[in-house]
Design a protein around this motif. Structure first.
Motif, PDB file in Angstrom:
ATOM      1  N   PHE A   1       9.265 137.913   6.469  1.00  0.00           N
ATOM      2  CA  PHE A   1       9.391 138.482   5.127  1.00  0.00           C
ATOM      3  C   PHE A   1       8.043 139.000   4.615  1.00  0.00           C
ATOM      4  CE2 PHE A   1      13.224 135.799   5.240  1.00  0.00           C
ATOM      5  CZ  PHE A   1      14.148 136.790   4.978  1.00  0.00           C
ATOM      6  N   GLU A   2       6.963 138.396   5.051  1.00  0.00           N
ATOM      7  CA  GLU A   2       5.653 138.914   4.685  1.00  0.00           C
ATOM      8  C   GLU A   2       5.466 140.323   5.248  1.00  0.00           C
ATOM      9  OE1 GLU A   2       2.245 136.231   4.178  1.00  0.00           O
ATOM     10  OE2 GLU A   2       1.388 137.315   5.902  1.00  0.00           O
ATOM     11  N   LYS A   3       5.879 140.523   6.484  1.00  0.00           N
ATOM     12  CA  LYS A   3       5.791 141.852   7.102  1.00  0.00           C
ATOM     13  C   LYS A   3       6.663 142.863   6.357  1.00  0.00           C
ATOM     14  CE  LYS A   3       6.325 144.164  11.588  1.00  0.00           C
ATOM     15  NZ  LYS A   3       6.694 143.970  13.016  1.00  0.00           N
ATOM     16  N   VAL A   4       7.877 142.439   5.990  1.00  0.00           N
ATOM     17  CA  VAL A   4       8.794 143.318   5.256  1.00  0.00           C
ATOM     18  C   VAL A   4       8.182 143.749   3.932  1.00  0.00           C
ATOM     19  CG1 VAL A   4      10.995 143.391   4.002  1.00  0.00           C
ATOM     20  CG2 VAL A   4      10.903 142.433   6.321  1.00  0.00           C
ATOM     21  N   LEU A   5       7.648 142.780   3.178  1.00  0.00           N
ATOM     22  CA  LEU A   5       7.136 143.077   1.845  1.00  0.00           C
ATOM     23  C   LEU A   5       5.828 143.873   1.898  1.00  0.00           C
ATOM     24  CD1 LEU A   5       7.999 139.693   0.129  1.00  0.00           C
ATOM     25  CD2 LEU A   5       9.032 141.919  -0.339  1.00  0.00           C
ATOM     26  N   LYS A   6       5.011 143.606   2.908  1.00  0.00           N
ATOM     27  CA  LYS A   6       3.790 144.414   3.060  1.00  0.00           C
ATOM     28  C   LYS A   6       4.153 145.881   3.248  1.00  0.00           C
ATOM     29  CE  LYS A   6       0.545 141.004   4.978  1.00  0.00           C
ATOM     30  NZ  LYS A   6      -0.202 140.557   6.176  1.00  0.00           N
TER      31      LYS A   6
ATOM     32  N   SER B   1       7.188 147.372   2.360  1.00  0.00           N
ATOM     33  CA  SER B   1       7.909 147.951   1.219  1.00  0.00           C
ATOM     34  C   SER B   1       7.009 148.142   0.000  1.00  0.00           C
ATOM     35  CB  SER B   1       9.118 147.080   0.851  1.00  0.00           C
ATOM     36  OG  SER B   1       8.701 145.823   0.365  1.00  0.00           O
ATOM     37  N   GLU B   2       5.981 147.283  -0.142  1.00  0.00           N
ATOM     38  CA  GLU B   2       5.087 147.390  -1.293  1.00  0.00           C
ATOM     39  C   GLU B   2       3.769 148.091  -0.945  1.00  0.00           C
ATOM     40  OE1 GLU B   2       4.497 144.184  -3.861  1.00  0.00           O
ATOM     41  OE2 GLU B   2       6.635 143.762  -4.103  1.00  0.00           O
ATOM     42  N   ASN B   3       3.623 148.457   0.335  1.00  0.00           N
ATOM     43  CA  ASN B   3       2.412 149.151   0.788  1.00  0.00           C
ATOM     44  C   ASN B   3       1.157 148.377   0.410  1.00  0.00           C
ATOM     45  OD1 ASN B   3       0.957 151.217   2.035  1.00  0.00           O
ATOM     46  ND2 ASN B   3       0.778 152.402   0.141  1.00  0.00           N
ATOM     47  N   ASN B   4       1.177 147.094   0.744  1.00  0.00           N
ATOM     48  CA  ASN B   4       0.060 146.213   0.396  1.00  0.00           C
ATOM     49  C   ASN B   4      -0.176 145.221   1.528  1.00  0.00           C
ATOM     50  OD1 ASN B   4      -1.843 144.540  -0.733  1.00  0.00           O
ATOM     51  ND2 ASN B   4      -0.450 143.590  -2.204  1.00  0.00           N
ATOM     52  N   ASN B   5      -1.179 145.483   2.343  1.00  0.00           N
ATOM     53  CA  ASN B   5      -1.485 144.607   3.466  1.00  0.00           C
ATOM     54  C   ASN B   5      -2.081 143.281   3.037  1.00  0.00           C
ATOM     55  OD1 ASN B   5      -0.536 146.243   5.563  1.00  0.00           O
ATOM     56  ND2 ASN B   5      -2.431 147.435   5.618  1.00  0.00           N
TER      57      ASN B   5
ATOM     58  N   ARG C   1      -1.698 141.449  -5.193  1.00  0.00           N
ATOM     59  CA  ARG C   1      -2.632 142.041  -6.162  1.00  0.00           C
ATOM     60  C   ARG C   1      -2.942 141.077  -7.313  1.00  0.00           C
ATOM     61  NH1 ARG C   1       0.757 146.405  -4.480  1.00  0.00           N
ATOM     62  NH2 ARG C   1      -0.465 147.947  -3.319  1.00  0.00           N
ATOM     63  N   GLY C   2      -3.163 139.816  -6.923  1.00  0.00           N
ATOM     64  CA  GLY C   2      -3.607 138.812  -7.869  1.00  0.00           C
ATOM     65  C   GLY C   2      -2.534 138.204  -8.742  1.00  0.00           C
ATOM     66  N   ALA C   3      -1.279 138.491  -8.465  1.00  0.00           N
ATOM     67  CA  ALA C   3      -0.193 137.954  -9.301  1.00  0.00           C
ATOM     68  C   ALA C   3       0.880 137.319  -8.425  1.00  0.00           C
ATOM     69  CB  ALA C   3       0.416 139.064 -10.153  1.00  0.00           C
TER      70      ALA C   3
ATOM     71  N   LEU D   1      17.852 150.686   1.249  1.00  0.00           N
ATOM     72  CA  LEU D   1      17.407 150.017   2.475  1.00  0.00           C
ATOM     73  C   LEU D   1      15.892 149.951   2.422  1.00  0.00           C
ATOM     74  CD1 LEU D   1      17.896 148.943   5.404  1.00  0.00           C
ATOM     75  CD2 LEU D   1      17.685 151.318   6.156  1.00  0.00           C
ATOM     76  N   LEU D   2      15.321 148.734   2.497  1.00  0.00           N
ATOM     77  CA  LEU D   2      13.872 148.572   2.402  1.00  0.00           C
ATOM     78  C   LEU D   2      13.194 148.743   3.752  1.00  0.00           C
ATOM     79  CD1 LEU D   2      13.723 145.540  -0.056  1.00  0.00           C
ATOM     80  CD2 LEU D   2      13.638 147.984  -0.572  1.00  0.00           C
ATOM     81  N   CYS D   3      13.806 148.203   4.792  1.00  0.00           N
ATOM     82  CA  CYS D   3      13.258 148.387   6.130  1.00  0.00           C
ATOM     83  C   CYS D   3      14.301 148.002   7.165  1.00  0.00           C
ATOM     84  CB  CYS D   3      11.973 147.569   6.329  1.00  0.00           C
ATOM     85  SG  CYS D   3      12.238 145.787   6.436  1.00  0.00           S
TER      86      CYS D   3
END
Length: 422
Positions: free
Chosen positions: A19-24, A26-30, A63-65, A124-126
């Motif tokens: 899920f970390e890979k998915v969210l990175k 979909s949110e474009n945040n490594n 991003r700090g949140a 579809l997110l990924c």
């Protein structure tokens, strides 16, 4: 509560790292990091067949949140059985990926270009096919959408048919500029194999047997029994792309009420989103219309408003084509009704092999038989790979008064229309 056996435990790879890979992505945040995830069954038994579905509640820092998101994960079961046999080559997922990645965005773009804000389905997110076949979606329940546990009233069916009409019209208008639309050919008939035909023939046999128990309907038993083996060829022919079709559209292919989610406000359905595009198929519009009459509409809606609903769909279909500035020939309402009549063998097939699933819930069928209770977990397990158990449950469904009432009214109609002749 009752759950599908194959959804009780998520596969080992469906973990925080996944899920970390998915969210990175979909949110474009490594720099994103998952702190916790909880995975539960994503649907009730009988709400789907050709996959397993989980809901993941994921907590993460970005991003700090701190954040929390709910995701829907669709994948292939690990255990051997009928589902895995159907899905192992990934063809059905290929169709759904094309639908979500290519076709649906083009449909939405076309609709927006004429001022139509119709939303057809979730985002579809990924997705991936290696090392595991998986698709991850937004959880539209967080936007107020939920499942329904019964077939649709006329007003609800009109919302669904409006979406169907706009979907079909968009596919007709886009067919030449988005050529992949015409290549989608993995409909219901394409996933048929010997095991499926055996199951469906067994279901038809159950109807033939209960006909003998209905006074005045005994003579239908032989006609229904004769459908076994022969009806599959008729259904396959309906799903084949033919030049003789008056016109073709991209059918959703599995247009039933369990493949939709509903936004309900003050006990009134306001919107419907479509799910599950694994067997979308280019072919006669009669495929979606007939399929939905038996797998989406309530008995009252189908029996008393069939013609009204078909005309409602047709009017929406034509209005959309006109909005798009479609220059091709627009079929007539008579053309549509001819297509539906030509595909009539699909009606008797669905009524005899599928309809009990729509009229009787799995929970109701399980009440008629011993339940498989997990003494440690405290919930009931339903194994869709257990064909013997399914057949036992189905027998109860075929004997429910609701199904008997439908078939006692329908069989004489099927006879006079020639749908029992194979």
């Amino acid at each position: 509560m009752v759950f599908n056996k194959d959804e009780m435990h998520a596969p080992a790879w469906m973990n925080s790292a996944f899920f970390e890979k998915v969210l990175k992505q979909s949110e474009n945040n490594n720099g994103l990091s998952v702190t916790e995830c909880q995975i539960v069954p994503g649907t009730r038994p009988g709400d789907h067949f050709a996959s397993i579905i989980f809901r993941a509640i994921v907590k993460y820092q970005s991003r700090g949140a701190d954040h929390e998101v709910s995701l829907i994960v669709k994948t292939v079961p690990d255990a051997n059985g009928l589902k895995r046999d159907i899905l192992k080559d990934g063809v059905l997922f290929d169709t759904e990926i094309v639908m979500y990645n290519t076709v649906m965005p083009e449909m939405h773009r076309l609709l927006r270009s004429v001022g139509d804000d119709t939303e057809l389905g979730p985002r579809l997110l990924c997705f991936a096919k290696e090392p595991n076949i998986v698709m991850v979606f937004e959880d539209i329940s967080k936007r107020g959408y939920s499942m329904k546990d019964k077939l649709l009233s006329l007003s609800e069916a009109k919302i669904a048919y409006k979406k169907m009409a706009r979907w079909h019209a968009a596919s007709v208008h886009l067919a030449n500029t988005v050529p992949v639309i015409k290549t989608l050919d993995k409909g219901l008939a394409s996933i048929t194999n010997d095991e499926f035909e055996t199951i469906w023939d067994s279901n038809i046999g159950l109807l033939a047997n209960v006909c003998k128990e209905w006074p005045g309907y005994e003579h239908f038993s032989e006609k229904v029994e004769n459908l076994k083996k022969k009806i599959h060829k008729k259904v396959n022919h309906i799903y084949q792309l033919k030049e003789s079709n008056i016109y073709n559209v991209l059918n959703h292919g599995d247009f039933h009420y369990k493949n939709m989610m509903y936004k309900v406000e003050n006990e009134t359905t306001k919107d419907i989103l479509l799910l599950d595009y694994q067997i979308s198929v280019w072919g006669s519009p009669a495929i979606d219309i007939i399929y939905s009459l038996y797998n989406l509409c309530s008995t009252e809606t189908r029996d008393n408003h069939r013609g009204e609903l078909i005309k409602f769909y047709y009017d929406e279909f034509v209005a959309s084509l006109n909005k798009f500035g479609h220059l091709g020939k627009i079929p007539t309402l008579l053309d549509l009704n001819v297509e539906i009549l030509k595909c009539g063998h699909l009606e008797i097939f669905l009524a005899s092999a599928f309809l009990p699933f729509m009229l009787v819930t799995f929970e109701e069928m399980m009440e008629e038989h011993s339940k498989n209770n997990d003494p440690e977990e405290g919930f009931e397990l339903f194994d869709m790979n257990n064909m013997e158990k399914m057949q036992e449950m189905l027998q109860a469904g075929y004997r429910k008064p609701g199904y008997a009432a439908v078939m006692q009214k329908s069989l004489p109609v099927f006879l006079t229309k020639g749908f029992l002749d194979v």
